[in-house]
Design a protein around this motif. Structure first.
Motif, PDB file in Angstrom:
ATOM      1  N   HIS A  50       0.829  -1.206   0.000  1.00  0.00           N
ATOM      2  CA  HIS A  50       0.000   0.000   0.000  1.00  0.00           C
ATOM      3  C   HIS A  50       0.865   1.259   0.000  1.00  0.00           C
ATOM      4  CE1 HIS A  50      -3.473  -2.401   0.264  1.00  0.00           C
ATOM      5  NE2 HIS A  50      -3.337  -2.757   1.522  1.00  0.00           N
ATOM      6  N   ASP A  51       1.947   1.232   0.745  1.00  0.00           N
ATOM      7  CA  ASP A  51       2.854   2.376   0.764  1.00  0.00           C
ATOM      8  C   ASP A  51       3.504   2.550  -0.611  1.00  0.00           C
ATOM      9  OD1 ASP A  51       4.174   4.539   2.009  1.00  0.00           O
ATOM     10  OD2 ASP A  51       5.969   3.317   2.283  1.00  0.00           O
ATOM     11  N   ALA A  52       3.895   1.432  -1.238  1.00  0.00           N
ATOM     12  CA  ALA A  52       4.526   1.504  -2.556  1.00  0.00           C
ATOM     13  C   ALA A  52       3.566   2.048  -3.608  1.00  0.00           C
ATOM     14  CB  ALA A  52       5.017   0.116  -2.965  1.00  0.00           C
ATOM     15  N   GLU A  53       2.308   1.631  -3.558  1.00  0.00           N
ATOM     16  CA  GLU A  53       1.342   2.072  -4.561  1.00  0.00           C
ATOM     17  C   GLU A  53       1.023   3.558  -4.434  1.00  0.00           C
ATOM     18  OE1 GLU A  53      -1.917  -0.696  -4.173  1.00  0.00           O
ATOM     19  OE2 GLU A  53      -1.091  -1.985  -5.742  1.00  0.00           O
ATOM     20  N   GLN A  54       1.150   4.097  -3.225  1.00  0.00           N
ATOM     21  CA  GLN A  54       0.945   5.537  -3.046  1.00  0.00           C
ATOM     22  C   GLN A  54       2.168   6.335  -3.474  1.00  0.00           C
ATOM     23  OE1 GLN A  54      -0.541   6.503   0.891  1.00  0.00           O
ATOM     24  NE2 GLN A  54      -1.943   4.760   0.847  1.00  0.00           N
ATOM     25  N   LYS A  55       3.363   5.802  -3.208  1.00  0.00           N
ATOM     26  CA  LYS A  55       4.594   6.545  -3.503  1.00  0.00           C
ATOM     27  C   LYS A  55       4.996   6.467  -4.964  1.00  0.00           C
ATOM     28  CE  LYS A  55       6.583   6.330   1.151  1.00  0.00           C
ATOM     29  NZ  LYS A  55       7.632   5.746   2.026  1.00  0.00           N
ATOM     30  N   GLN A  56       4.408   5.531  -5.727  1.00  0.00           N
ATOM     31  CA  GLN A  56       4.812   5.366  -7.117  1.00  0.00           C
ATOM     32  C   GLN A  56       4.541   6.615  -7.948  1.00  0.00           C
ATOM     33  OE1 GLN A  56       2.325   3.091  -9.760  1.00  0.00           O
ATOM     34  NE2 GLN A  56       0.828   2.820  -8.135  1.00  0.00           N
ATOM     35  N   TRP A  57       3.545   7.423  -7.546  1.00  0.00           N
ATOM     36  CA  TRP A  57       3.211   8.621  -8.317  1.00  0.00           C
ATOM     37  C   TRP A  57       4.338   9.644  -8.281  1.00  0.00           C
ATOM     38  CZ3 TRP A  57      -0.653   7.636 -11.306  1.00  0.00           C
ATOM     39  CH2 TRP A  57      -1.630   6.733 -10.891  1.00  0.00           C
ATOM     40  N   LYS A  58       5.234   9.512  -7.284  1.00  0.00           N
ATOM     41  CA  LYS A  58       6.360  10.449  -7.176  1.00  0.00           C
ATOM     42  C   LYS A  58       7.703   9.771  -7.410  1.00  0.00           C
ATOM     43  CE  LYS A  58       3.890  13.390  -3.872  1.00  0.00           C
ATOM     44  NZ  LYS A  58       3.890  13.989  -2.517  1.00  0.00           N
ATOM     45  N   SER A  59       7.678   8.471  -7.697  1.00  0.00           N
ATOM     46  CA  SER A  59       8.927   7.737  -7.868  1.00  0.00           C
ATOM     47  C   SER A  59       8.803   6.756  -9.019  1.00  0.00           C
ATOM     48  CB  SER A  59       9.295   6.986  -6.577  1.00  0.00           C
ATOM     49  OG  SER A  59      10.376   6.104  -6.798  1.00  0.00           O
ATOM     50  N   ASP A  60       9.532   7.029 -10.099  1.00  0.00           N
ATOM     51  CA  ASP A  60       9.521   6.111 -11.231  1.00  0.00           C
ATOM     52  C   ASP A  60      10.167   4.784 -10.876  1.00  0.00           C
ATOM     53  OD1 ASP A  60       8.216   7.902 -12.864  1.00  0.00           O
ATOM     54  OD2 ASP A  60      10.063   8.725 -13.712  1.00  0.00           O
ATOM     55  N   ALA A  61      11.155   4.817  -9.974  1.00  0.00           N
ATOM     56  CA  ALA A  61      11.835   3.582  -9.584  1.00  0.00           C
ATOM     57  C   ALA A  61      10.861   2.625  -8.887  1.00  0.00           C
ATOM     58  CB  ALA A  61      13.013   3.899  -8.663  1.00  0.00           C
TER      59      ALA A  61
END
Length: 1120
Positions: A50-61
């Motif tokens: 869940h944390d990864a899916e939220q942060k993906q919008w600001k992180s291409d990696a």
């Protein structure tokens, strides 16, 4: 940009790894070890997803990491699916896979594939560490964003098109302020970007509202509905200073002290909270206010609006086309720089059309274009995807995506999958649920059936405004659409997996595509080589598709798509063996297929078999009873079906069976329906094969409470000769087929009894909304249907035994048919009398009446003054005059002379029908001197069909200032449109001319049709050309010329039609030659038109011949 929806996929795989079928196998050794390791790895990954899916919008990696994880998860899912499918195909117990037949080979293959998947996932799991992802972040925990904070200030001069909404809410608030003692809560609900906050600001700043309240407070709530924070914000707003109190109790006491005895208005903007408890705790303090206090809530979620509002909430709609254009002009053309540029205005209107009435998008587009003055720049914006449009496009998506981010992961999958459909596509609820189920998007929830869970998801997405234009038929069929901008959100999220090929687009399919929809196209050059497609999970070939789907080896294509779960393919693969598609869960055929391959019976995972509109289908696979997981068997429109396969009653999971043909033999009788918990629509035909009432009762219809529509028919292709030879027990059999009282629609056809069943005569179906009685030729009396409180539609056709409609039809009540809106009586050739009831109120809401083919002795009907729509055919002149004299408020009228008694319409027939908006005349001897059109000042649509003596349009045509659409069809004597010209038709936007074989030219006065947008001409064999005055039709956007073989050329005036978007030429060999791109004499005239469709005449004939040949093998009895 795209979201990687991994968390739902991971949850599904974990469930599979923990499932019973793996435990049953008794795995040992390395295979068991690897599966246990995979469980641990997925559990570890799931904790940070869940944390990864939220942060993906600001992180291409992180986005790339999620993509890799998703691909690996798909690979493992394929392995587990293979295993499960083999298990289901081998028998009831999975352990049979490890019998002495070939246990070592199976174990070896499984072990290698599982090991490869484990190693890949272990490596991906290790990579998560470098991203410093947090464990246990809540699924819908949304980061608070200062840009979302709103205030009460608004520039009212910039707001367009919301005066009515503001006035309605202000009026309600002011009325309740003086007449209501308690706290009133008003909710404004709608999708993001519609302007809910703007409406609240307008109301909040209204002078009359300000005078009516002692205190006014504005609070921006957003995601954090913290009672303490909101209480503190209200206190600080009232006191206009910060408050240092930290505990809730003293805070609320402070608020009560400020509110007590004072009439207040509080706006809670952008509320997402669904917790009733939190809302109740906040309102405890608000109840202390003075008489007439109010709260205004804005929310995107219908559930929130229902929970908080004390009066019906206000659902905010989109702006009208005119208001949308005004708002766009204000932003894009406000400085006057581009005001006079006609080309930019045309492009601007097309851009506005894309926004579909959403103010946020309209303003953003206008802002982008305000600094651009070149046509190429405006075209670039028009043709770009929304996420490619500078910062404004990203802002639109960010606002709309908030609703998506509040969804649980499984619901996100279901929503984003809808991007597989093209924009403006009508989606059917059951079809969607079937597709979601087939792809594994619907999670298991205890004992809740997957279909029921899917229905809950659909309802929730509707309440959250993801789905709009919800329509439900009487049979329970629910359809919906997505707003174009919501579709953009879905595409931005899942566009790399879901691909929709639309008309005119390049056939570029991304390698990452897993779900493919091929939309219809009119271009014969678009060819898809299906053998080159990537491995898919879903392939949907649109039922109207004219794509040439080239498959040199269909069997090879099928074997290469071995993980396909959804196949919607028309009749293209009707002769292919389906055994290799063992994962298939959804299969749809349509088109002229007579039989289905028997190999379908081996698809043990199949949940949906959709055969809708296979009108020539005669037989279903014999082994259909083997499909124990089948939930939907859609046979709507399969009118050629002559029998059912044996043992359908064994399909106990079946929820939808839209047609059942009763047979004579064991296993195909009506008792097969007994244990099936069917819902929605059911048509039972072949009742002539039911021997006695006991057999009929075994269908157990009275217990099928979820059926909404039921047809009972004695007709069947194989028992036509016996339909009239039963032992006089038609009435007893129909009596034994009593449905559940919840039924909404009932259709009885080919009934041979004299008296209708007791459950109709005694009105044991009180919830009926629609009734259809067709070809019940021996019945001489109608049931007392006037007592049915909810009946809206009543159709009676082919009741030759009916001579009199007497008082019993009304139910012997003072008030009858209280809800009836539509009444049709056709082919009642013996009907001589219709009793008029004196006193009371009868048919108070009847707005549509069709009377056709009744006895010439019928001269009078009851007074029906509420009528708005009337269709009259084949009646005598006395009845016609009587109807027209009484029904003076008509807005729509169709008069047909096909039943003869009248061939010439009486003079002055429509002199008192000034409200008439739609008029169609069929088969009358109309002439140019007729006074029919003289007084129709409100007419908007006029259709003249088969008026064989009409040489030119009636003189009254020039007075039809409001006319928007004119259709002339099969008027064989027509030589000119109007003697006095067309000057008066200033509102005409659509002109259709067909089969007017003497028409050789269009009048030059066509130049006066300044509002004309659509012109279609077909089968006018003598027409040789169009007048050059066509150049004055500056609004024309669509021009279609079909099967006019003597049309020699196009006039030079076409070059001046800058608004023309589509040119369609079919069956005109001279024009086809002259309009060729390479060397055609008329090509320079049409080169500016964006969409030109000119299939060659030979090519069109070839297509028609192919279709004709495909039908040639059908038996004559299936022809209409």
């Amino acid at each position: 940009m795209a979201d990687a929806l991994v968390s739902a996929l991971v949850s599904t795989i974990l469930n599979n790894l923990n499932s019973l079928f793996l435990e049953e196998v008794g795995l040992a050794g390395s295979l068991k070890t690897d599966l246990e390791s995979l469980q641990r790895t997925f559990t570890t990954i799931q904790a940070v997803l869940h944390d990864a899916e939220q942060k993906q919008w600001k992180s291409d990696a992180i986005k790339i990491w999620l993509r890799n994880l998703q691909q690996a998860a798909y690979d493992l899912e394929d392995v587990l699916d293979d295993f499960q499918s083999q298990a289901r195909g081998s028998g009831s117990k999975v352990s049979t896979l490890f019998s002495l037949q070939n246990p070592l080979l199976f174990r070896s293959i499984m072990a290698r594939r599982v090991k490869a998947a484990r190693e890949k996932l272990d490596a991906i799991a290790e990579e998560r560490i470098k991203f410093h992802l947090e464990v246990g972040v809540e699924e819908a925990e949304i980061e608070r964003n200062d840009e979302r904070e709103t205030s009460s200030l608004v520039n009212e001069s910039e707001v367009i098109g919301r005066a009515d909404e503001k006035g309605e809410i202000v009026s309600m608030i002011l009325s309740n302020a003086t007449h209501h003692d308690g706290l009133s809560v008003y909710a404004i609900c709608g999708m993001g970007g519609l302007g809910k906050t703007t409406i609240a600001q307008l109301v909040y700043n209204d002078q009359n509202v300000a005078k009516a309240f002692d205190l006014t407070v504005w609070v921006c709530v957003s995601d954090d509905f913290d009672v303490k924070r909101l209480t503190k914000a209200i206190v600080e707003s009232i006191e206009e200073k910060s408050c240092n109190i930290q505990d809730l109790d003293p805070l609320q006491r402070r608020l009560v002290k400020q509110l007590v005895g004072k009439r207040f208005l509080i706006v809670l903007d952008d509320v997402w909270n669904e917790s009733r408890d939190k809302w109740d705790r906040l309102t405890q303090a608000l109840q202390s206010g003075g008489r007439g206090s109010a709260v205004i809530v804005t929310t995107r979620h219908e559930k929130v609006a229902h929970m908080m509002a004390t009066v019906p909430f206000h659902r905010l709609g989109c702006l009208s086309d005119d208001d949308s254009w005004s708002l766009f002009k204000q932003r894009a053309l406000g400085m006057g720089t581009n005001e006079g540029n006609a080309n930019l205005k045309t492009i601007g209107r097309q851009i506005v059309q894309r926004c579909r009435g959403v103010p946020l998008a309209i303003k953003a587009m206008g802002s982008i274009l305000s600094s651009k003055s070149q046509k190429s720049e405006w075209l670039n914006v028009r043709d770009s995807e929304i996420w490619d449009l500078e910062d404004e496009g990203s802002r639109i998506l960010a606002v709309l995506r908030l609703s998506y981010e509040h969804l649980p992961s499984y619901m996100r999958q279901c929503f984003s999958f809808c991007s597989i459909y093209p924009k403006d596509h009508v989606m059917e609820k059951d079809e969607l649920i079937g597709l979601w189920m087939s792809n594994g998007f619907i999670p298991c929830r205890g004992q809740l059936d997957l279909h029921d869970m899917g229905s809950e998801i659909f309802s929730e997405l509707t309440r959250r405004s993801f789905f709009q234009e919800i329509n439900e038929d009487f049979d329970g069929t629910v359809t919906c659409k997505m707003h174009d901008l919501i579709h953009d959100v879905a595409t931005s999220i899942k566009g790399y997996e879901c691909c929709a090929i639309e008309p005119g687009e390049r056939l570029k399919i991304p390698k990452t595509a897993r779900h493919l929809f091929v939309h219809n196209s009119s271009s014969s050059t678009n060819v898809i080589d299906l053998s080159k497609l990537p491995p898919l999970r879903s392939l949907i070939l649109d039922s109207n598709s004219l794509f040439h789907c080239r498959v040199s080896n269909p069997s090879n294509f099928i074997s290469n798509q071995k993980h396909l779960k959804v196949l919607d393919c028309g009749d293209r693969f009707i002769n292919v063996a389906f055994k290799s598609l063992k994962h298939l869960r959804y299969l749809r055929f349509y088109g002229p297929c007579v039989a289905l391959p028997e190999s379908i019976s081996s698809l043990h995972n199949l949940q949906t078999l959709n055969l809708q509109r296979c009108e020539f289908l005669q037989m279903l696979p014999n082994g259909l009873k083997k499909l124990k997981n089948l939930k939907y068997l859609d046979l709507r429109g399969c009118d050629g079906l002559i029998s059912m396969p044996v043992g359908l009653g064994e399909l106990t999971s079946l929820r939808k069976l839209s047609r059942f043909v009763v047979g004579k033999d064991k296993g195909v009788g009506i008792d097969e329906l007994k244990e099936l918990a069917l819902e929605g629509e059911l048509s039972i035909t072949g009742l002539c094969n039911v021997n006695n009432p006991t057999e009929a009762k075994n269908a157990n219809l009275i217990e099928k409470k979820n059926l909404r529509s039921l047809e009972l028919s004695s007709h069947n292709w194989d028992c036509e000769s016996s339909c009239h030879q039963q032992d006089g027990n038609d009435e007893e059999i129909l009596d034994a087929l009593q449905p559940h009282p919840s039924l909404k629609k009932l259709c009885i056809t080919y009934y041979q009894g004299v008296r209708f069943p007791n459950w109709m005569m005694d009105l044991l179906l009180p919830n009926l909304v629609e009734i259809e009685l067709v070809d019940c030729g021996r019945s001489d009396q109608l049931p007392p249907l006037g007592k049915l409180r909810f009946l809206k539609v009543l159709n009676i056709r082919g009741m030759d035994g009916l001579k009199c409609i007497d008082s019993s039809f009304y139910g012997d009540m003072e008030s009858s048919f209280p809800s009836l809106e539509v009444l049709t009586i056709e082919r009642a050739g013996c009907l001589e009398e219709w009793t008029t009831m004196n006193g009371g109120e009868h048919f108070p809401l009847l707005s549509s009446l069709t009377i056709s083919g009744c006895c010439s002795k019928l001269v009078k009907l009851p007074m029906l003054q509420s009528l708005k729509e009337l269709v009259v055919s084949g009646v005598n002149v006395t009845l016609l005059k009587s109807l027209m004299m009484n029904a003076t408020d008509l807005t729509s009228l169709r008069l047909s002379g096909y039943g003869e008694p009248i061939m010439d319409l009486p003079a002055g027939l429509l002199r008192n029908h000034k409200q008439l908006e739609t008029l169609r005349i069929d088969g009358f001897s109309l002439n140019s001197s007729s006074d029919l059109l003289d007084n129709l000042s409100s007419l908007k649509r006029l259709e003249l069909w088969d008026c064989s003596e009409l040489e030119s349009l009636p003189k009254g045509i020039q007075n039809l200032r409001c006319l928007e659409s004119l259709s002339l069809d099969r008027c064989g004597s027509l030589v000119s449109l109007a003697v006095n010209g067309l000057q008066g038709l200033s509102s005409l936007s659509s002109l259709y001319i067909a089969d007017c074989r003497k028409l050789s030219s269009l009048t030059e006065s066509i130049q006066h049709l300044s509002s004309l947008r659509r012109l279609r001409i077909r089968h006018c064999e003598r027409l040789s050309g169009l007048p050059n005055e066509i150049q004055h039709l500056t609004s024309l956007s669509q021009l279609s010329i079909e099967f006019c073989p003597n049309m020699l050329s196009l006039p030079q005036g076409v070059r001046s039609l800058t608004a023309l978007q589509t040119l369609n030429i079919v069956g005109c060999p001279h024009l086809e030659r002259r309009c060729k791109k390479e060397g055609g004499e008329d090509w320079p005239i049409i080169a500016h038109i964006p969409n030109i469709q000119i299939p060659s005449f030979s090519e069109f004939n070839g297509r028609h011949a192919d279709w004709t040949c495909s039908l040639s093998g059908m038996k004559a009895r299936f022809c209409p």
